[in-house]
Design a protein around this motif. Structure first.
Motif, PDB file in Angstrom:
ATOM      1  N   ARG A 150       0.847  -1.191   0.000  1.00  0.00           N
ATOM      2  CA  ARG A 150       0.000   0.000   0.000  1.00  0.00           C
ATOM      3  C   ARG A 150       0.881   1.239   0.000  1.00  0.00           C
ATOM      4  N   HIS A 151       0.487   2.248  -0.796  1.00  0.00           N
ATOM      5  CA  HIS A 151       1.256   3.495  -0.809  1.00  0.00           C
ATOM      6  C   HIS A 151       1.053   4.220   0.519  1.00  0.00           C
ATOM      7  N   PRO A 152       2.114   4.754   1.125  1.00  0.00           N
ATOM      8  CA  PRO A 152       1.962   5.342   2.469  1.00  0.00           C
ATOM      9  C   PRO A 152       1.122   6.613   2.512  1.00  0.00           C
ATOM     10  N   THR A 153       1.012   7.352   1.405  1.00  0.00           N
ATOM     11  CA  THR A 153       0.259   8.610   1.438  1.00  0.00           C
ATOM     12  C   THR A 153      -0.922   8.624   0.474  1.00  0.00           C
ATOM     13  N   GLU A 154      -0.843   7.956  -0.667  1.00  0.00           N
ATOM     14  CA  GLU A 154      -1.930   7.960  -1.638  1.00  0.00           C
ATOM     15  C   GLU A 154      -2.931   6.852  -1.339  1.00  0.00           C
ATOM     16  N   HIS A 155      -4.126   6.989  -1.917  1.00  0.00           N
ATOM     17  CA  HIS A 155      -5.143   5.943  -1.794  1.00  0.00           C
ATOM     18  C   HIS A 155      -4.996   4.980  -2.971  1.00  0.00           C
ATOM     19  N   SER A 156      -3.942   4.189  -2.927  1.00  0.00           N
ATOM     20  CA  SER A 156      -3.678   3.233  -4.000  1.00  0.00           C
ATOM     21  C   SER A 156      -2.750   2.161  -3.472  1.00  0.00           C
ATOM     22  N   PHE A 157      -2.660   1.055  -4.222  1.00  0.00           N
ATOM     23  CA  PHE A 157      -1.766  -0.028  -3.832  1.00  0.00           C
ATOM     24  C   PHE A 157      -1.293  -0.748  -5.094  1.00  0.00           C
ATOM     25  N   ALA A 158      -0.259  -1.544  -4.926  1.00  0.00           N
ATOM     26  CA  ALA A 158       0.286  -2.331  -6.033  1.00  0.00           C
ATOM     27  C   ALA A 158       0.261  -3.799  -5.656  1.00  0.00           C
ATOM     28  N   SER A 159       0.116  -4.631  -6.669  1.00  0.00           N
ATOM     29  CA  SER A 159       0.128  -6.083  -6.467  1.00  0.00           C
ATOM     30  C   SER A 159       1.095  -6.692  -7.469  1.00  0.00           C
ATOM     31  N   ALA A 160       1.789  -7.726  -7.029  1.00  0.00           N
ATOM     32  CA  ALA A 160       2.830  -8.330  -7.866  1.00  0.00           C
ATOM     33  C   ALA A 160       2.573  -9.820  -8.018  1.00  0.00           C
ATOM     34  N   SER A 161       2.680 -10.278  -9.262  1.00  0.00           N
ATOM     35  CA  SER A 161       2.673 -11.711  -9.543  1.00  0.00           C
ATOM     36  C   SER A 161       3.758 -11.975 -10.574  1.00  0.00           C
ATOM     37  N   ALA A 162       3.885 -13.226 -10.976  1.00  0.00           N
ATOM     38  CA  ALA A 162       4.996 -13.593 -11.849  1.00  0.00           C
ATOM     39  C   ALA A 162       4.885 -12.973 -13.229  1.00  0.00           C
ATOM     40  N   ILE A 176       7.081   0.247  -0.713  1.00  0.00           N
ATOM     41  CA  ILE A 176       6.956   1.593  -1.294  1.00  0.00           C
ATOM     42  C   ILE A 176       7.279   2.608  -0.196  1.00  0.00           C
ATOM     43  N   ASN A 177       8.038   3.655  -0.551  1.00  0.00           N
ATOM     44  CA  ASN A 177       8.284   4.720   0.417  1.00  0.00           C
ATOM     45  C   ASN A 177       7.557   5.998   0.001  1.00  0.00           C
ATOM     46  N   GLU A 178       7.642   7.028   0.835  1.00  0.00           N
ATOM     47  CA  GLU A 178       6.879   8.258   0.589  1.00  0.00           C
ATOM     48  C   GLU A 178       7.429   9.069  -0.578  1.00  0.00           C
ATOM     49  N   ASP A 179       8.670   8.800  -0.986  1.00  0.00           N
ATOM     50  CA  ASP A 179       9.259   9.538  -2.103  1.00  0.00           C
ATOM     51  C   ASP A 179       8.812   9.012  -3.464  1.00  0.00           C
ATOM     52  N   GLY A 180       7.954   8.001  -3.474  1.00  0.00           N
ATOM     53  CA  GLY A 180       7.484   7.449  -4.745  1.00  0.00           C
ATOM     54  C   GLY A 180       8.424   6.430  -5.343  1.00  0.00           C
ATOM     55  N   VAL A 181       9.224   5.750  -4.497  1.00  0.00           N
ATOM     56  CA  VAL A 181      10.112   4.684  -4.962  1.00  0.00           C
ATOM     57  C   VAL A 181       9.502   3.350  -4.534  1.00  0.00           C
ATOM     58  N   MET A 182       9.279   2.484  -5.493  1.00  0.00           N
ATOM     59  CA  MET A 182       8.796   1.135  -5.193  1.00  0.00           C
ATOM     60  C   MET A 182       9.897   0.144  -5.535  1.00  0.00           C
ATOM     61  N   VAL A 183      10.071  -0.848  -4.674  1.00  0.00           N
ATOM     62  CA  VAL A 183      11.095  -1.863  -4.890  1.00  0.00           C
ATOM     63  C   VAL A 183      10.430  -3.230  -4.886  1.00  0.00           C
ATOM     64  N   ASN A 224       3.185  -9.866 -13.995  1.00  0.00           N
ATOM     65  CA  ASN A 224       3.132  -8.417 -14.089  1.00  0.00           C
ATOM     66  C   ASN A 224       2.969  -7.803 -12.710  1.00  0.00           C
ATOM     67  N   ILE A 225       3.257  -6.492 -12.646  1.00  0.00           N
ATOM     68  CA  ILE A 225       3.005  -5.701 -11.440  1.00  0.00           C
ATOM     69  C   ILE A 225       1.930  -4.687 -11.809  1.00  0.00           C
ATOM     70  N   LYS A 226       0.851  -4.667 -11.055  1.00  0.00           N
ATOM     71  CA  LYS A 226      -0.301  -3.839 -11.400  1.00  0.00           C
ATOM     72  C   LYS A 226      -0.582  -2.840 -10.281  1.00  0.00           C
ATOM     73  N   LYS A 227      -1.119  -1.702 -10.697  1.00  0.00           N
ATOM     74  CA  LYS A 227      -1.437  -0.627  -9.756  1.00  0.00           C
ATOM     75  C   LYS A 227      -2.945  -0.421  -9.739  1.00  0.00           C
ATOM     76  N   PHE A 228      -3.511  -0.326  -8.528  1.00  0.00           N
ATOM     77  CA  PHE A 228      -4.953  -0.187  -8.367  1.00  0.00           C
ATOM     78  C   PHE A 228      -5.261   1.023  -7.495  1.00  0.00           C
ATOM     79  N   ASN A 229      -6.460   1.541  -7.692  1.00  0.00           N
ATOM     80  CA  ASN A 229      -6.939   2.659  -6.897  1.00  0.00           C
ATOM     81  C   ASN A 229      -7.743   2.142  -5.715  1.00  0.00           C
TER      82      ASN A 229
END
Length: 480
Positions: A346-358, A388-395, A360-365
Motif C-alpha cells: 500500500r502506498h503510504p500517502t496515496e489511496h492506491s496499492f500495487a500487487s505483484a505476480s509472476a 513503497i516509500n513516501e518519495d514514490g520509490v517502489m522496490v 506483471n506488477i499492477k497498480k490499483f486505486n
C-alpha cells in the motif's frame, strides 16, 4: 423365339478401393488443368473496389475532377511549380499522357505561389495524392496530427546501492518488521528464531526462540509494546517486548501461516495461510473474530487500512479480495492477475496499492479497486517482496535475486540491481523473500535466501547528469 438371347458380359468384381481410385482419376482428368490456377482479374470489379476504398478513406477531400481546368494558350510557358508537397504514388498509378490519374486527390491549399497553377485555383497550390489503395500510408501520414504522449514523466531518483551485509541467521530469512521508533528491526528465519537488530550499527541485540518451524510473518504494534509472529507451525504468537517472552498464542489455523498484518486503529490482528482463510483475531481476548473465507488457495499477502476496504488479501488463486470487516464478507474481487499474487504493498500517502505476480506488477486505486496501469517493464520472475516509500520509490524482489526499483507515478523501472550471494552459498540461493523501507524511507532492508540481511541506501554522489532518466513513453499501454 426367333432370335437368340443376348449373352451378358461377365462383370469383373472390383473392390471399393479400386472404385475410389477410378473416381479420383476421373476427377483429376476433368479438373486438373485448372487446379491451383487463380481466376483472371476482373478490371471492372477492381475499379469498383478501389473507388469504394477511396471514397471511404477520403470522403471529405476534394477531387481534382471538381476543380475547373484552365487550358494554357499556345506559346505560353507553364506556370512555375508550386511549393506544395506532392506525395509519390506507386509505379503505374499515373498515366504518361495525362500526368495525374482521374481519381487523384487534393489535400487543400498551401502557401501562395508566384503564378497560377495548372488545374488549380489562382495563387494557391494544391497537393496531389494519387488515388491508389497502396498509397494510403503516404496520404494518412501527411494528414494525421501527431498527438504528444500524455503519459506522466518519471521523477528522477538517485540509484540505490548496498552498503551493509548482516550475517547471523542459520536459515533463509523470510520476514522483517520495523520498530515504530525506527531504532531497531526484527527478522524471522527458517532457523526458527527471531532476531532483533540495531538499525544504525547493524548489530544483533536479542534472539527470541519459541517457534518450531520457519517464521513467515512479523509485525510490531504501534499502540502496544507487542510484537506478533506467525510461521509454518500453524502458530501465531504475541511477544511482550518488555519481558521478551510469549504472552499469548492464537490457535485456529489448520496449516502454515504465510502472512500477518496489524490493523492501524483497532486491536485486531489478521493472518492468512495455506488453509485459504484470512483470520481476524482480537489481540486482547485471543478470540477469532472472523474467518474471512472465499479464496480457493493459499492466502499469501495481506494489508490493512483504517477505512473501507479495511482488509485486502492476495492469494495463490490469482485473485485479490476486498473485505468488509463489519460483516466479514467480500466487498470486491479483482481478477486482473493470471498467476499467484504473492506480494501486496500500500502506498503510504496515496489511496492506491500495487500487487505483484509472476507475469506483471499492477497498480490499483482505493477504495473502489479501479485498475490504473501495469508497470512498464516485466521482471519475469516470481516476486516475493514489495515495498513503497513516501518519495514514490517502489522496490520489488524476485526469486532470482533481482531487485528492481520503480518510479511510482509513471511505472518506469529506473534501476535493476542483482544481489550477490555471500561466499559459500549456491547461486540458486539468491532469492529475496522480504523487503521493507524504514520509517524515513531512506534505507531499505532485504531478507534473502543466502541467510543474510542486506541494507541499501541512495547514492549521495549521483545527480541527474550522471544518472539521467532513460524513459520512453509507452505506445500501446494495456488497460487490463
Amino acid at each position: 423365339m426367333p432370335g437368340t438371347a443376348l449373352e451378358m458380359e461377365p462383370v469383373e468384381p472390383q473392390s471399393l478401393k479400386k472404385l475410389s481410385l477410378k473416381s479420383l482419376k476421373r476427377s483429376l482428368d476433368l479438373f486438373s488443368p485448372t487446379h491451383g490456377h487463380v481466376a483472371p482479374p476482373d478490371p471492372e470489379s477492381k475499379r469498383i473496389r478501389t473507388s469504394h476504398k477511396v471514397a471511404m478513406e477520403y470522403k471529405g477531400i476534394k477531387s481534382t475532377n471538381d476543380i475547373p481546368k484552365q487550358g494554357n494558350p499556345r506559346g505560353q510557358e507553364p506556370a512555375a511549380p508550386s511549393n506544395a508537397l506532392a506525395l509519390p504514388g506507386p509505379e503505374g498509378s499515373r498515366d504518361q499522357g495525362k500526368g495525374v490519374s482521374e481519381n487523384a486527390l487534393v489535400v487543400g491549399p498551401t502557401l501562395q505561389s508566384r503564378g497560377k497553377n495548372e488545374g488549380g485555383l489562382p495563387g494557391k497550390s494544391t497537393t496531389v495524392i494519387p488515388a491508389s489503395s497502396s498509397s494510403r500510408n503516404f496520404s494518412t501520414s501527411a494528414i494525421i496530427e501527431r498527438i504528444p504522449s500524455r503519459w506522466p514523466r518519471p521523477e528522477w531518483h538517485a540509484p540505490w546501492k548496498n552498503y551493509r551485509v548482516i550475517s547471523g541467521h542459520l536459515g533463509w530469512v523470510r520476514s522483517i518488521a520495523f520498530d515504530p521508533s525506527n531504532t531497531w528491526f526484527c527478522t524471522g528465519s527458517a532457523d526458527r528464531t527471531i532476531k532483533i537488530w540495531d538499525v544504525a550499527s547493524g548489530k544483533l541485540k536479542y534472539t527470541l526462540t519459541g517457534h518450531i518451524e520457519q517464521i513467515r510473518g512479523l509485525a510490531v504494534s504501534t499502540r502496544h509494546t507487542y510484537m506478533f509472529s506467525a510461521g509454518d507451525d500453524k502458530l501465531v504468537k504475541c511477544w511482550d517486548l518488555e519481558q521478551n517472552k510469549v504472552i499469548r498464542s492464537y490457535h485456529g489455523h489448520l496449516s502454515g501461516v504465510y502472512c500477518l498484518a496489524l490493523h492501524p486503529t483497532i486491536d485486531l490482528l489478521l493472518t492468512g495461510g495455506r488453509d485459504s482463510v484470512c483470520r481476524v483475531w482480537d489481540i486482547r481476548t485471543k478470540m477469532q473474530a472472523y474467518a474471512l473465507a472465499g479464496h480457493d488457495n493459499t492466502v499469501c499477502s495481506v494489508f490493512t487500512r483504517p477505512t473501507d476496504p479495511q482488509v485486502v488479501t492476495g492469494s495463490h488463486d490469482s485473485t485479490i479480495k476486498f473485505w468488509d470487516l463489519r460483516y466479514g464478507k467480500t466487498m470486491t474481487t479483482l481478477t486482473h492477475h493470471k498467476k499467484s499474487v504473492r506480494a501486496l504493498a500500500r502506498h503510504p500517502t496515496e489511496h492506491s496499492f500495487a500487487s505483484a505476480s509472476a507475469e506483471n506488477i499492477k497498480k490499483f486505486n482505493l477504495p473502489r479497486g479501479e485498475f490504473l496501469h501495469n508497470m512498464l517493464s516485466q521482471q519475469k520472475t516470481i516476486i516475493n517482496a514489495m515495498a513503497i516509500n513516501e518519495d514514490g520509490v517502489m522496490v520489488t524482489g524476485g526469486d532470482n535475486g533481482s531487485l528492481w526499483f520503480w518510479d511510482w507515478k509513471s511505472g518506469h523501472n529506473f534501476q535493476q540491481a542483482q544481489t550477490i550471494v555471500q561466499p559459500g552459498s549456491l547461486d540458486s540461493e539468491a532469492a529475496i523473500y522480504a523487503a521493507s523501507f524504514d520509517l524515513t524511507g531512506s534505507r531499505l532492508i532485504t531478507c534473502e535466501a543466502d541467510k543474510t540481511i542486506k541494507m541499501w541506501k541512495q547514492d549521495e554522489n549521483a545527480t541527474p547528469e550522471t544518472h539521467p532518466v532513460n524513459f520512453k513513453p509507452p505506445k500501446d499501454i494495456r488497460r487490463f
